[in-house]
Design an enzyme around this catalytic site. Structure first.
Site, PDB file in Angstrom:
ATOM      1  N   ASP A 182       0.704  -1.137   0.262  1.00  0.00           N
ATOM      2  CA  ASP A 182       0.065   0.624  -0.040  1.00  0.00           C
ATOM      3  C   ASP A 182       0.579   1.187  -0.084  1.00  0.00           C
ATOM      4  O   ASP A 182       1.430   1.289   0.195  1.00  0.00           O
ATOM      5  CB  ASP A 182      -1.246  -0.303   1.235  1.00  0.00           C
ATOM      6  CG  ASP A 182      -1.185   1.568   1.850  1.00  0.00           C
ATOM      7  OD1 ASP A 182      -1.770   1.754   0.604  1.00  0.00           O
ATOM      8  OD2 ASP A 182      -1.278   1.979   2.350  1.00  0.00           O
ATOM      9  N   ASP A 211      -0.298   4.889   0.362  1.00  0.00           N
ATOM     10  CA  ASP A 211      -0.369   6.632   1.917  1.00  0.00           C
ATOM     11  C   ASP A 211      -1.174   6.028   3.528  1.00  0.00           C
ATOM     12  O   ASP A 211      -1.528   4.544   3.493  1.00  0.00           O
ATOM     13  CB  ASP A 211      -2.010   6.760   1.340  1.00  0.00           C
ATOM     14  CG  ASP A 211      -1.486   7.297  -0.052  1.00  0.00           C
ATOM     15  OD1 ASP A 211      -2.551   7.580  -0.476  1.00  0.00           O
ATOM     16  OD2 ASP A 211      -0.477   8.403   0.394  1.00  0.00           O
ATOM     17  N   GLY A 255     -10.369   7.150  -2.122  1.00  0.00           N
ATOM     18  CA  GLY A 255      -9.982   7.834  -2.895  1.00  0.00           C
ATOM     19  C   GLY A 255     -10.814   9.386  -2.689  1.00  0.00           C
ATOM     20  O   GLY A 255     -11.558   9.873  -1.926  1.00  0.00           O
ATOM     21  N   GLY A 256      -9.874  10.563  -3.080  1.00  0.00           N
ATOM     22  CA  GLY A 256      -9.784  11.580  -2.545  1.00  0.00           C
ATOM     23  C   GLY A 256     -11.249  12.070  -2.981  1.00  0.00           C
ATOM     24  O   GLY A 256     -11.825  12.900  -2.784  1.00  0.00           O
ATOM     25  N   GLU A 297     -13.868  10.636  -4.291  1.00  0.00           N
ATOM     26  CA  GLU A 297     -14.880  10.118  -3.223  1.00  0.00           C
ATOM     27  C   GLU A 297     -15.011  11.626  -2.015  1.00  0.00           C
ATOM     28  O   GLU A 297     -16.269  11.285  -1.426  1.00  0.00           O
ATOM     29  CB  GLU A 297     -15.377   9.139  -3.580  1.00  0.00           C
ATOM     30  CG  GLU A 297     -14.830   7.827  -4.669  1.00  0.00           C
ATOM     31  CD  GLU A 297     -13.796   8.039  -5.519  1.00  0.00           C
ATOM     32  OE1 GLU A 297     -13.193   8.787  -4.914  1.00  0.00           O
ATOM     33  OE2 GLU A 297     -13.214   7.560  -6.778  1.00  0.00           O
ATOM     34  N   THR A 312      -3.146   0.329  -4.705  1.00  0.00           N
ATOM     35  CA  THR A 312      -2.529   1.472  -3.685  1.00  0.00           C
ATOM     36  C   THR A 312      -4.575   2.402  -3.789  1.00  0.00           C
ATOM     37  O   THR A 312      -4.704   2.352  -5.247  1.00  0.00           O
ATOM     38  CB  THR A 312      -1.619   2.685  -3.618  1.00  0.00           C
ATOM     39  OG1 THR A 312      -2.445   4.018  -2.881  1.00  0.00           O
ATOM     40  CG2 THR A 312      -1.735   2.946  -5.091  1.00  0.00           C
TER      41      THR A 312
HETATM   42  C1  XBP Z   1      -5.050   6.211   0.480  1.00  0.00           C
HETATM   43  C2  XBP Z   1      -5.813   6.932  -0.196  1.00  0.00           C
HETATM   44  C3  XBP Z   1      -6.360   8.225  -1.359  1.00  0.00           C
HETATM   45  C4  XBP Z   1      -5.683   9.325  -0.684  1.00  0.00           C
HETATM   46  C5  XBP Z   1      -5.687  10.631  -1.392  1.00  0.00           C
HETATM   47  O1  XBP Z   1      -4.682   6.003  -0.628  1.00  0.00           O
HETATM   48  O2  XBP Z   1      -7.664   6.868   0.244  1.00  0.00           O
HETATM   49  O3  XBP Z   1      -7.760   8.176  -1.871  1.00  0.00           O
HETATM   50  O4  XBP Z   1      -5.776   9.298   0.898  1.00  0.00           O
HETATM   51  O5  XBP Z   1      -5.218  10.174  -2.636  1.00  0.00           O
HETATM   52  P1  XBP Z   1      -4.091   4.289  -0.044  1.00  0.00           P
HETATM   53  P2  XBP Z   1      -6.242  10.654  -3.950  1.00  0.00           P
HETATM   54  O6  XBP Z   1      -3.676   4.323   0.878  1.00  0.00           O
HETATM   55  O7  XBP Z   1      -4.102   2.662  -0.895  1.00  0.00           O
HETATM   56  O8  XBP Z   1      -2.476   4.386  -0.897  1.00  0.00           O
HETATM   57  O9  XBP Z   1      -6.645  12.506  -3.115  1.00  0.00           O
HETATM   58  O10 XBP Z   1      -5.283  10.388  -5.422  1.00  0.00           O
HETATM   59  O11 XBP Z   1      -7.038   9.995  -3.970  1.00  0.00           O
HETATM   60 MG    MG Z   2      -3.620   3.279   3.216  1.00  0.00          MG
END
Ligand code: XBP
Ligand code: MG
Length: 258
Positions: free
Chosen positions: A8, A10, A51-52, A54, A121
């Site tokens: 993953d 973030d 998802g940002g 969303e 991710t």
């Molecule tokens: C984490 C998410 C992402 C980020 C924001 O992703 O849910 O939406 O918060 O990035 P992961 P975006 O933990 O799966 O890496 O604004 O590009 O969605």
């Molecule tokens: Mg994460």
């Protein structure tokens, strides 16, 4: 056999939500003249929505359901998200986000032993490229046999889609992989795809209710900075190594995937 580590991004590779995304969302809101502001508590709550785009739509629906349902709503969200992504990429390029302890160490060990590396991710591809470039160097995207990110799948975590997408491109069964995740949506997605999960809780996911995972830790650990948590249900502290993972997966130490 352990053949692949699927990472993953973030919260797992780095504390991007705290150091990058939340800052970028708030900057984009200000740039677009919106009086929206997500403080830490609000952002922690909103991270339940992956998802940002969303996440912003869900917030807008709370504030003004009619505007959020208007014909131009998707276009306005897309523009806002493009602005946010530009701000985030710039923050990362400025070195504002660092890898979490143990990430580089475990990546290097996996590469040295010929394991396949992949990324699964929810975040946007541009964000992944920026983070890898800034923290691991300009060639590091090539370390990963597959990078599954953002909208390549119709349903984001906790749906397993992104993990299915990655496993299909790796040509591996879930039983040959292991997912490293920081949050409940991510761990649920990986579990639903049949992958064993190593959870390394991050700043915003410390109190998440995780599904059954191989280990539930506060990180990967470094020399002098051991990780701590539950490993196979028992208290554990130390550094996460491939040998430790193979042991937890009940694989022989000599099981060198690749
Ligand atoms: C984490 C998410 C992402 C980020 C924001 O992703 O849910 O939406 O918060 O990035 P992961 P975006 O933990 O799966 O890496 O604004 O590009 O969605
Ligand atoms: Mg994460």
């Amino acid at each position: 056999m352990l053949r692949a580590l699927i990472w993953d991004v973030d919260g797992t590779l780095a504390e991007t939500e705290h150091d990058g995304h939340r800052v970028a969302f708030n900057q984009a809101f200000a740039d677009e003249g919106l009086d929206w502001f997500w403080d830490e508590a609000r952002y922690r709550e909103l991270l339940a929505i992956t998802g940002g785009k969303e996440r912003m739509l869900s917030w807008w629906q709370r504030l003004d359901a009619a505007a959020a349902a208007a014909p131009d709503a998707a276009q306005r969200i897309a523009r806002l998200h493009a602005r946010k992504t530009a701000v985030y990429v710039a923050l990362v390029a400025q070195g504002r986000v660092a890898l979490r302890p143990g990430v580089r160490r475990l990546l290097d060990e996996a590469r040295a032993q010929g394991l396949t590396l992949a990324i699964a991710t929810t975040t946007s591809p541009a964000n992944v490229d920026a983070l890898l470039h800034a923290t691991l160097g300009p060639d590091s995207s090539g370390w990963f046999a597959c990078i599954g990110a953002g909208d390549v799948v119709p349903r984001k975590k906790p749906a397993p889609d992104i993990y299915h997408w990655v496993l299909q491109r790796l040509g591996l069964p879930a039983s040959d992989g292991l997912a490293i995740e920081d949050s409940a949506p991510g761990a649920r997605a990986a579990c639903a795809a049949g992958l064993p999960v190593l959870a390394t809780r991050s700043r915003y996911s410390r109190t998440d209710a995780l599904p059954p995972v191989l280990a539930d830790l506060d990180g990967l650990g470094e020399p002098g900075l051991p990780a701590a948590g539950l490993w196979a249900g028992r208290p554990w502290t130390g550094q996460v190594t491939l040998a430790a993972l193979r042991s937890a997966l009940k694989l022989p130490a000599g099981d060198v995937g690749g």
